[in-house]
Write an enzyme that holds these catalytic residues in place. Structure first.
Site, PDB file in Angstrom:
ATOM      1  N   LYS A   1      -9.159   1.155  15.035  1.00 18.98           N
ATOM      2  CA  LYS A   1      -7.752   1.454  15.355  1.00 18.98           C
ATOM      3  C   LYS A   1      -7.543   1.472  16.870  1.00 18.98           C
ATOM      4  O   LYS A   1      -6.531   0.998  17.386  1.00 18.98           O
ATOM      5  CB  LYS A   1      -7.345   2.795  14.731  1.00 18.98           C
ATOM      6  CG  LYS A   1      -7.138   2.717  13.220  1.00 18.98           C
ATOM      7  CD  LYS A   1      -5.898   1.896  12.900  1.00 18.98           C
ATOM      8  CE  LYS A   1      -5.735   1.621  11.426  1.00 18.98           C
ATOM      9  NZ  LYS A   1      -4.543   0.815  11.121  1.00 18.98           N
TER      10      LYS A   1
ATOM     11  N   GLY B   1       0.815  -1.210   0.000  1.00 22.26           N
ATOM     12  CA  GLY B   1       0.000   0.000   0.000  1.00 22.26           C
ATOM     13  C   GLY B   1       0.853   1.268   0.000  1.00 22.26           C
ATOM     14  O   GLY B   1       2.085   1.215  -0.108  1.00 22.26           O
ATOM     15  N   PHE B   2       0.179   2.377   0.118  1.00 20.18           N
ATOM     16  CA  PHE B   2       0.809   3.701   0.012  1.00 20.18           C
ATOM     17  C   PHE B   2       1.983   3.883   0.980  1.00 20.18           C
ATOM     18  O   PHE B   2       3.145   4.067   0.561  1.00 20.18           O
ATOM     19  CB  PHE B   2      -0.290   4.753   0.222  1.00 20.18           C
ATOM     20  CG  PHE B   2       0.175   6.127   0.598  1.00 20.18           C
ATOM     21  CD1 PHE B   2       1.226   6.743  -0.072  1.00 20.18           C
ATOM     22  CD2 PHE B   2      -0.469   6.828   1.615  1.00 20.18           C
ATOM     23  CE1 PHE B   2       1.644   8.027   0.281  1.00 20.18           C
ATOM     24  CE2 PHE B   2      -0.063   8.105   1.970  1.00 20.18           C
ATOM     25  CZ  PHE B   2       0.998   8.701   1.313  1.00 20.18           C
ATOM     26  N   ILE B   3       1.720   3.807   2.264  1.00 23.41           N
ATOM     27  CA  ILE B   3       2.790   4.054   3.242  1.00 23.41           C
ATOM     28  C   ILE B   3       3.714   2.841   3.315  1.00 23.41           C
ATOM     29  O   ILE B   3       4.941   2.978   3.429  1.00 23.41           O
ATOM     30  CB  ILE B   3       2.204   4.364   4.638  1.00 23.41           C
ATOM     31  CG1 ILE B   3       1.250   5.557   4.578  1.00 23.41           C
ATOM     32  CG2 ILE B   3       3.321   4.647   5.642  1.00 23.41           C
ATOM     33  CD1 ILE B   3       0.471   5.801   5.869  1.00 23.41           C
TER      34      ILE B   3
ATOM     35  N   TYR C   1     -13.888   3.180  11.627  1.00 24.29           N
ATOM     36  CA  TYR C   1     -12.443   3.129  11.379  1.00 24.29           C
ATOM     37  C   TYR C   1     -11.676   3.509  12.650  1.00 24.29           C
ATOM     38  O   TYR C   1     -10.763   2.802  13.090  1.00 24.29           O
ATOM     39  CB  TYR C   1     -12.069   4.078  10.235  1.00 24.29           C
ATOM     40  CG  TYR C   1     -10.577   4.266  10.077  1.00 24.29           C
ATOM     41  CD1 TYR C   1      -9.777   3.231   9.596  1.00 24.29           C
ATOM     42  CD2 TYR C   1      -9.952   5.472  10.417  1.00 24.29           C
ATOM     43  CE1 TYR C   1      -8.401   3.391   9.459  1.00 24.29           C
ATOM     44  CE2 TYR C   1      -8.587   5.643  10.269  1.00 24.29           C
ATOM     45  CZ  TYR C   1      -7.815   4.598   9.794  1.00 24.29           C
ATOM     46  OH  TYR C   1      -6.454   4.754   9.663  1.00 24.29           O
TER      47      TYR C   1
END
Ligand SMILES: NC(=O)c1ccc[n+]([C@@H]2O[C@H](COP(=O)([O-])OP(=O)(O)OC[C@H]3O[C@@H](n4cnc5c(N)ncnc54)[C@H](O)[C@@H]3O)[C@@H](O)[C@H]2O)c1
Length: 297
Positions: A146, A10-12, A142
């Protein structure tokens, strides 16, 4: 050191993989290439060992952990608004996968983890947020997922650094993130849709700064600790639009729409703890980050 990066396509995650490879670590990724956005946009850097697998699958996780010294746990469904439409997927991928991973780590005798948590755990409270502030009023599934995952990290007894990341942006960012959507609209000469009146404030973190924070927190993981990884400078949406407009030299047409459920008016990191305990500080200003992002398109 041999590091497993979950969600590393993914992105990070893939930016983190590159940083770990660059300092000589051996890197393995487990990623299920989910369809939260186009899986074609996901990949891992050359030199990374890739396991296509799901962190909810104990057998795949055991395989991924074989021979590993530390884990960077980024695999999750990201995105506040989407979580309201599909909370079950967020419970499964963000909480369930974390439980499976922590259990397998304990069984394998692997103690060290950095966990990609989120500023959203602070809810709609006023900032600047400190790590010791209450985080028991999440405003979206979400955020709840977390926070729940953080608590499972605490209960594991492992050495876990939970990094509460504040709106990470930069090259390769998820297409559904505001800056990516704005940039697409600008280049297509289409109006930009802004939810709310543009006064909402976000603490934006350039991806390479976030990655340095994750690495520092992984290296120093001892017991359970929480670190805010942000810039410490909330930026109004109007400034985001101005920065994009200035950098592209295009005038923006803005359509204002009702605020979206789950959105909070402000995120603002107090980053004293990360500065003091990790020796970490953000290095890329918002305008510089925007210039780097636009140059990557
Ligand atoms: N981008 C941000 O602004 C931001 C802010 C705070 C926290 N975070 C957290 O950082 C992490 C990375 O975010 P990102 O923006 O790179 O998102 P991303 O969606 O680009 O990356 C997440 C990756 O995890 C994978 N994945 C999801 N569920 C999985 C599972 N069960 N098993 C294996 N792989 C799975 C996806 O395929 C994806 O490649 C996430 O945990 C996210 O919640 C991101």
């Amino acid at each position: 050191m041999h590091v497993l990066v979950t969600g590393g396509a993914g992105f990070i995650g893939r930016r983190l993989c590159s940083a770990l490879l660059a300092r000589g670590n051996r890197v393995r990724v487990i990623d299920n290439f989910d369809d939260a956005y186009d899986p074609e946009l996901k990949h891992v850097p050359e030199g990374v060992e890739l396991i296509r697998g799901d962190c909810c699958d104990p057998a795949a996780v055991r395989l991924a952990l074989d021979g590993v010294d530390a884990v960077a746990h980024l695999a999750a469904r990201a995105g506040v608004r989407e979580s309201i439409a599909d909370p079950e997927a967020y419970g499964r991928n963000n909480v369930g996968a974390t439980i499976t991973l922590l259990h397998a780590m304990r069984e394998a005798g692997i103690r060290r983890m950095v966990f990609a948590s989120s500023s959203s755990v602070y809810g709609a409270a006023g900032g600047p947020f400190r790590e010791c502030d209450p985080a028991d009023r999440p405003a979206s599934p979400y955020a709840a997922s977390k926070r729940a995952a953080e608590l499972f990290c605490v209960s594991s007894g492992l050495d876990v650094s939970a990094c509460r990341l504040f709106t990470v942006y930069g090259p390769g960012q998820r297409p559904g993130m505001a800056i990516a959507k704005f940039a697409r609209a600008i280049f297509a000469n289409k109006p930009v849709t802004v939810y709310g009146d543009g006064s909402s404030l976000r603490d934006y973190t350039y991806v390479d700064d976030a990655v340095r924070g994750l690495v520092a927190a992984m290296d120093r993981a001892r017991g359970y600790n929480v670190y805010n990884i942000g810039c410490g400078q909330p930026i109004p949406l109007t400034e985001v639009l101005a920065a994009l407009s200035d950098a592209t030299r295009k005038r923006l047409k803005v359509n204002y729409s009702a605020p979206q459920p789950g959105d909070v008016p402000l995120t603002h990191a107090d980053i004293t703890l990360a500065r003091e305990q990790l020796g970490w500080a953000p290095a890329v200003s918002f305008r510089e980050g925007i210039a780097r992002y636009l140059a990557s398109l």
